[in-house]
Write an enzyme that holds these catalytic residues in place. Structure first.
Site, PDB file in Angstrom:
ATOM      1  N   CYS A   8       5.220  -1.958   2.095  1.00  0.00           N
ATOM      2  CA  CYS A   8       5.322  -3.217   1.352  1.00  0.00           C
ATOM      3  C   CYS A   8       3.933  -3.838   1.303  1.00  0.00           C
ATOM      4  O   CYS A   8       3.412  -4.298   2.324  1.00  0.00           O
ATOM      5  CB  CYS A   8       6.306  -4.182   2.012  1.00  0.00           C
ATOM      6  SG  CYS A   8       6.338  -5.784   1.183  1.00  0.00           S
ATOM      7  N   ILE A   9       3.331  -3.845   0.126  1.00  0.00           N
ATOM      8  CA  ILE A   9       1.921  -4.258   0.026  1.00  0.00           C
ATOM      9  C   ILE A   9       1.748  -5.751   0.316  1.00  0.00           C
ATOM     10  O   ILE A   9       0.728  -6.155   0.885  1.00  0.00           O
ATOM     11  CB  ILE A   9       1.300  -3.841  -1.341  1.00  0.00           C
ATOM     12  CG1 ILE A   9      -0.210  -4.074  -1.350  1.00  0.00           C
ATOM     13  CG2 ILE A   9       1.990  -4.500  -2.511  1.00  0.00           C
ATOM     14  CD1 ILE A   9      -1.013  -3.270  -0.353  1.00  0.00           C
TER      15      ILE A   9
END
Lengths: 124, 123, 95
Positions: free
Chosen positions: A78-79
């Site tokens: 999850c950036i």
């Protein structure tokens, strides 16, 4: 045999992360499939390629990379959670790309897709 | 990237509002699930019930006021919000919530409602 | 089995086991892993053993020098844990 999606939320300095890795390895050994592992919260720190460990200790970052190489299991990062914790895919001058190549840069949308598609969802 | 299947999700909050980043990252996950048109229910248990309290002041301790989003959850079609009555009274908390319609439930009902979900995530 | 509750922390330290026990039903099972295996000696868990099926992960009890004398707590290895997560309708992780 079932398809699994895993969610990992613990950091590479937490032994619980080793539990998640061995669980993933056992799933495959027992004939199940893993459609993807989603790294969220402190779990994103496992993708930092600068994580170091003394040579006589398990380096979880390297262990996940090796697992991905051997099994081709998608490791989604999850950036948004990553950027908050110093992970970046930016190539701008002030930044240095530090996300390991074996991780796929994703967003929370991928969490939805993985957990929706899989027969079983396990958060570890 | 829409998936053709629909599953019911439960986001279970066990952390107080400012405990690490759990509350914010739980809310982010809930909002994305809802934006993919998945039915999402929010649950508050243990210290999680502190999140639901009205009139918290996040800015005064340098945090973003993400609790303000609770008021807008209806716009995301998140309408099933369950708060453990036992955990609330144990902590001597008021029943004034940051949500427009939260349901105060016994632990028995909490368990029944939670069992209706297909996927349960805890934060 | 309805829900497999995966407990990962010690109730001598936090309240996650307590939260789990407050909503666990007789159709559910509890699986202790990580520091959750320390709960094999916790009074809150012990008093429920006649009603709820409880497992502890062998690899994790061994790592922590824990011996399970209580016949009501079942030991299971990682492969058995995988099978239980597969058989469960869904899981909830208390950590």
């Amino acid at each position: 045999m079932s398809s699994f999606a895993l969610i990992v939320t613990t950091s590479p300095t937490d032994n619980k992360t080793y539990t998640a890795l061995t669980f993933a390895q056992q799933l495959l050994a027992d004939g199940h499939s893993i459609i993807g592992i989603f790294f969220y919260q402190d779990g994103v720190l496992n993708a930092n390629q600068y994580v170091q460990a003394p040579s006589d200790e398990v380096n979880l970052y390297q262990a996940w990379s090796t697992f991905q190489k051997q099994s081709a299991t998608p490791l989604h990062l999850c950036i948004t959670a990553g950027e908050r914790r110093g992970l970046t895919d930016s190539n701008e001058v002030a930044f240095s790309h530090n996300i390991d190549d074996h991780f796929t840069i994703s967003g929370l949308g991928e969490l939805v897709v993985l957990t929706c598609k899989a027969d079983k969802v396990i958060q570890l | 990237m829409m998936s053709d299947q629909v599953k019911k999700y439960a986001i279970v909050n066990t952390s107080a509002t400012f405990n690490k980043f759990n509350a914010k990252e739980a809310l982010d996950a809930a909002l994305i699930l809802a934006s993919y048109e998945m039915p999402v229910a929010l649950y508050f248990i243990g210290d999680g019930v502190y999140q639901a309290q009205k009139q918290q002041n996040a800015e005064s301790i340098g945090a973003k006021d993400f609790i303000a989003t609770f008021k807008a959850l209806g716009f995301y079609d998140i309408e099933d919000i369950y708060i453990s009555a036992d955990c609330l009274s144990q902590r001597q908390l008021a029943t004034e919530f940051a949500f427009t319609d939260a349901k105060l439930v016994s632990k028995e009902e909490f368990a029944v409602r939670l069992n209706q979900a297909d996927v349960i995530l805890t934060f | 089995m309805t829900i497999l509750h995966i407990v990962r922390s010690s109730a001598f330290n936090d309240n996650k086991l307590e939260l789990c026990l407050s909503i666990v039903t007789e159709h559910d099972s509890i699986f202790l892993i990580d520091d959750g295996v320390y709960n094999i000696a916790h009074p809150s868990l012990l008093k429920l053993l006649d009603r709820i099926e409880v497992f502890a992960l062998t690899e994790h009890t061994n790592a922590r020098a824990l011996n399970i004398d209580n016949k009501k707590i079942r030991t299971a290895d990682l492969s058995a844990f995988v099978a239980l997560t597969d058989n469960a309708e869904k899981t909830i992780t208390w950590q």
